[in-house]
Design a protein around this motif. Structure first.
Motif: not given
Length: 238
Positions: A112-136
């Motif tokens: 993906l280097r140099g490409k557009t990444v269109l990110d529609a993901t959403n972090p939810y603590g109850f589902r995604d764990g530690a990474i969701a807390r970082i994203a929050a």
């Protein structure tokens, strides 16, 4: 120099009118789209882009669901592995649970280097764990960017429910607005093209850090407005 008679002039004018009346074929969209995730989000947006004439490749851990989605959408749609979709797309659309980002980053970043990444993901603590807390704390856009350091991440299509995306696409006279945010002007332009092609109006909220405005728990999340209404609610200048 040959002199036109009255009959010749009329004949030439008629020919010109005939040529002018022939519709000019619209060029097919040049962007190819790779979609990582073939569930509700990926299939809904992918279907709208296929309808708009884009070539789309769907991908997931198992090929069964991407193949089913692609077969339902016709010859512009195909299926592959995440690596194949990442290589295929000029723009790569992330439509996975946020907890998948840490594993997808090392796997797909070189492609993906140099490409557009269109990110529609959403972090939810109850589902995604530690990474969701970082994203929050840090913002989902900035967190995703760290996992794809060579790509141009644009946040978009994460703030509106897919049932509304499906029902409100191409509505008139005031299209539903989709907020997008990113650091790279060319990537924002590509993302805006895809928002428009899907039947919505893009509203750029600012750089990638501003994507926090429309992630879960913030004022722009699940906010359905036209462009003027969204800009007013988020205090974004036109």
């Amino acid at each position: 120099m040959k002199r036109l008679t009255r009959r010749g002039t009329l004949k030439a004018l008629a020919g010109a009118c005939l040529v002018a009346s022939v519709p000019v074929a619209r060029a097919a969209p040049s962007l190819r789209i790779g979609i990582i995730g073939a569930g509700h989000v990926g299939s809904t947006l992918g279907g709208l882009w296929v309808k708009a004439g884009y070539h789309v490749m769907f991908a997931a851990q198992s090929l069964d669901q991407p193949r089913d989605v692609a077969q339902s959408l016709g010859p512009l749609a195909s299926a592959g592995t995440p690596a194949q979709a990442a290589a295929f797309g000029d723009v790569v659309f992330l439509a996975v649970p946020y907890r998948a980002i840490p594993s997808l980053g090392p796997q797909l970043s070189p492609i993906l280097r140099g490409k557009t990444v269109l990110d529609a993901t959403n972090p939810y603590g109850f589902r995604d764990g530690a990474i969701a807390r970082i994203a929050a704390t840090d913002g989902a856009g900035m967190t995703t960017q760290r996992y794809f350091p060579g790509a141009h991440v644009v946040r978009g299509f994460n703030s509106v429910d897919m049932s509304s995306i499906a029902s409100e696409a191409h509505r008139t006279p005031d299209p539903l607005a989709i907020p997008i945010a990113g650091n790279d002007a060319a990537a924002l332009k590509q993302a805006a093209e895809l928002v428009t092609a899907a039947g919505f109006t893009p509203v750029v909220t600012g750089d990638l850090a501003s994507a926090r405005l429309f992630q879960p728990g913030n004022p722009g999340f699940e906010l359905e407005r036209d462009a003027a209404g969204l800009r007013a609610a988020l205090h974004v200048s036109p």
